[in-house]
Enzyme design. Structure first.
Site, PDB file in Angstrom:
ATOM      1  N   ASP A   1       0.820  -1.221   0.000  1.00  0.00           N
ATOM      2  CA  ASP A   1       0.000   0.000   0.000  1.00  0.00           C
ATOM      3  C   ASP A   1       0.852   1.268   0.000  1.00  0.00           C
ATOM      4  OD1 ASP A   1      -2.293  -1.545  -0.007  1.00  0.00           O
ATOM      5  OD2 ASP A   1      -2.457  -1.576   2.179  1.00  0.00           O
TER       6      ASP A   1
ATOM      7  N   LYS B   1      -6.194  -2.547  -7.083  1.00  0.00           N
ATOM      8  CA  LYS B   1      -6.487  -1.932  -5.782  1.00  0.00           C
ATOM      9  C   LYS B   1      -7.698  -1.001  -5.949  1.00  0.00           C
ATOM     10  CE  LYS B   1      -3.370  -4.005  -3.377  1.00  0.00           C
ATOM     11  NZ  LYS B   1      -3.808  -4.969  -2.351  1.00  0.00           N
TER      12      LYS B   1
HETATM   13  C1  S3P Z   1      -5.199  -5.937   3.405  1.00  0.00           C
HETATM   14  C2  S3P Z   1      -4.418  -6.631   2.533  1.00  0.00           C
HETATM   15  C3  S3P Z   1      -3.838  -6.056   1.314  1.00  0.00           C
HETATM   16  C4  S3P Z   1      -3.824  -4.536   1.375  1.00  0.00           C
HETATM   17  C5  S3P Z   1      -5.126  -3.981   1.837  1.00  0.00           C
HETATM   18  C6  S3P Z   1      -5.478  -4.505   3.220  1.00  0.00           C
HETATM   19  C7  S3P Z   1      -5.756  -6.646   4.564  1.00  0.00           C
HETATM   20  O1  S3P Z   1      -4.608  -6.439   0.219  1.00  0.00           O
HETATM   21  O2  S3P Z   1      -3.479  -4.006   0.113  1.00  0.00           O
HETATM   22  O3  S3P Z   1      -5.062  -2.570   1.891  1.00  0.00           O
HETATM   23  O4  S3P Z   1      -6.238  -5.984   5.500  1.00  0.00           O
HETATM   24  O5  S3P Z   1      -5.722  -7.878   4.570  1.00  0.00           O
HETATM   25  P1  S3P Z   1      -4.403  -7.876  -0.477  1.00  0.00           P
HETATM   26  O6  S3P Z   1      -4.708  -8.911   0.508  1.00  0.00           O
HETATM   27  O7  S3P Z   1      -5.369  -7.916  -1.625  1.00  0.00           O
HETATM   28  O8  S3P Z   1      -2.976  -7.862  -0.936  1.00  0.00           O
END
Ligand code: S3P
Length: 465
Positions: free
Chosen positions: A347, A374
């Site tokens: 992020d 995203k």
């Molecule tokens: C998150 C995981 C990440 C991240 C998101 C929050 C989480 O996404 O980018 O902002 O809380 O598990 P991904 O699991 O799709 O990589």
């Protein structure tokens, strides 16, 4: 601040005919350059990922959990509203520091209640994907939807493995929300090799696996954030993990507990990167989760030459927590960020790209195609935004290249499209704070998704001691 030409600056107020409130419903946010270095101490609001998990896991547990330090943001509120609709009793209150604290009485063995209509997950991918896992192991049918951004995001990565566990999703074969989850009271344990390193996928399967008879095992191509593995044992569920693999043995019972949510390293990345860019700055960001699966951005700043340090001083919610200190760097240099470390800074790529824009040489972020799915296509957003300030950025395969320019001068009157993406909105706001010319950021309101106090925190450090 970064260029010396403060007297040449045109402030937003000079080119906005309407000098009233800087932010209103549909007007771009106007950001003027800082007039002094960033100095002093700031505390971060609760971590978004950990707040979601605390709320959702408490709702699943038997008994009443006590939560504190919970982030009060649009995304976390989506999780709170969802679990209320599903029958959890939530009494969280706003504290003086802006966090939420209080109790959640979970549905426990009684299971979630059928809501009287679709659950709106807003902008929150974590809410939607974790709910899919939670609902998959109950005999229940619930429709999930979200805002326009969330309705474009891929859900097959979660629905496909949950189908292997016995859940079904309607309309059948659809890859995006709205989707109706039809769970099963007899889920099967699975052994799943995930093609993506995603904590959301991993967590959804672990949550479904809690009620499946046998061991559910998830393997990832690179280790994603491990907040679920750290928190579930506090709710009485043992999780075995080695880097890249996690296992849960079901059926297990979740029992209420107390969770204190530490501050958000992803939010801390903004004052940290601002301090690295503004001459004379030295900031300490306190009360932050220093979970290694989240602070890859500090390592990248160090490799670019920034004097950045972390110090663990406590534990909160099963996480190491403490301070991140960052000083201005007058000799930023490019670096190579390997694909294996992207999950630990996923992020923070947009704001790190802004730092890379001021570095000597070309910085390469390897294996970042996940950024395309995203809240917006962040690759396109980064390339377009940097090109508006004269920085060349491009993709080669899955690798993002940023050609840095230590003498970069931000042109006057740039308006950035944040496309309603909170992390892009804050990144482009930093251009205005640090780049020597005022900028405007469209759809800035999205910062309330993760860091509603962003502007106030940056301004509180301006000219501090
Ligand atoms: C998150 C995981 C990440 C991240 C998101 C929050 C989480 O996404 O980018 O902002 O809380 O598990 P991904 O699991 O799709 O990589």
């Amino acid at each position: 601040m970064r260029s010396e030409g403060a007297s040449d600056e045109r402030r937003c107020s000079e080119y906005l005919s309407d000098t009233g409130a800087a932010m209103s419903a549909h007007k771009p946010m106007c950001i003027d350059p800082l007039e002094a270095p960033l100095r002093g101490i700031v505390r971060m609001p609760g971590d978004k990922s950990i707040s979601h998990r605390a709320v959702l896991f408490a709702a699943m547990a038997q008994g009443t959990s006590r939560l504190s330090g919970v982030l009060d943001s649009d995304d976390v509120r989506a999780s709170v509203h969802a679990v209320e609709r599903l029958g959890a009793r939530v009494s969280l209150e706003k504290m003086a520091d802006g966090s939420l604290a209080g109790d959640i009485a979970g549905w426990g063995a009684a299971g979630p209640r059928v809501p009287d209509g679709p659950i709106d997950c807003g902008n929150s991918g974590t809410t939607a994907r974790l709910l899919m896992g939670m609902l998959s192991s109950w005999d229940i049918e619930v429709e999930l939807t979200g805002d326009a951004s969330l309705r474009r995001r891929p859900m097959r990565r979660v629905t496909a493995p949950l189908e292997k566990m016995g859940a079904r999703f309607f309309p059948e074969g659809d890859a995006t929300l709205p989707l109706t989850v039809r769970g099963t009271s007899a889920p099967h344990a699975v052994d799943y090799d995930s093609p993506v390193a995603s904590a959301q996928v991993k967590t959804a399967l672990l949550l479904a696996g809690i009620r499946a008879a046998g061991t559910t095992r998830i393997t990832e191509p690179a280790p994603s954030r491990n907040h679920t593995e750290l928190m579930l044992p506090r709710f009485g569920v043992a999780v075995a993990s080695e880097p890249g693999t996690v296992r849960v043995k079901g059926p297990a019972t979740m029992r209420a507990c107390a969770i204190r949510v530490p501050g958000d390293p992803s939010s801390a990345a903004f004052p940290a990167c601002a301090a690295a860019l503004v001459p004379g700055s030295a900031v300490r960001i306190e009360g932050v989760s220093l979970n290694p699966s989240r602070i890859g951005f500090v390592r990248v700043l160090e490799r670019m030459g920034v004097d950045a340090a972390t110090r663990i001083d406590s534990h909160a919610g099963g996480e190491p927590a403490g301070a991140i200190s960052v000083r201005y760097c007058d000799d930023l240099h490019a670096c190579d960020v390997p694909a294996e470390s992207i999950a630990s800074l996923i992020d923070e790529v947009p704001v790190l790209c802004l730092v890379a824009a001021y570095a000597r040489g070309t910085t390469v972020f390897h294996g970042v195609s996940e950024l395309r799915v995203k809240e917006t296509d962040r690759i396109a957003g980064i390339i377009d935004g940097l090109s508006a300030i004269g920085v060349h950025a491009w993709m080669e395969g899955d690798d993002l290249h940023i050609e840095g320019n230590p003498g970069l001068s931000v042109p006057d009157g740039v308006e950035f499209a944040s496309k309603g993406d909170h992390r892009l909105a804050m990144t482009w706001a930093l251009v205005g704070f640090t780049g020597g010319a005022s900028v405007r950021v469209a759809d800035f309101e999205s910062v309330s998704v993760s860091y509603p106090g962003f502007l106030a925190d940056i301004r509180s450090l301006e000219g501090g001691r």
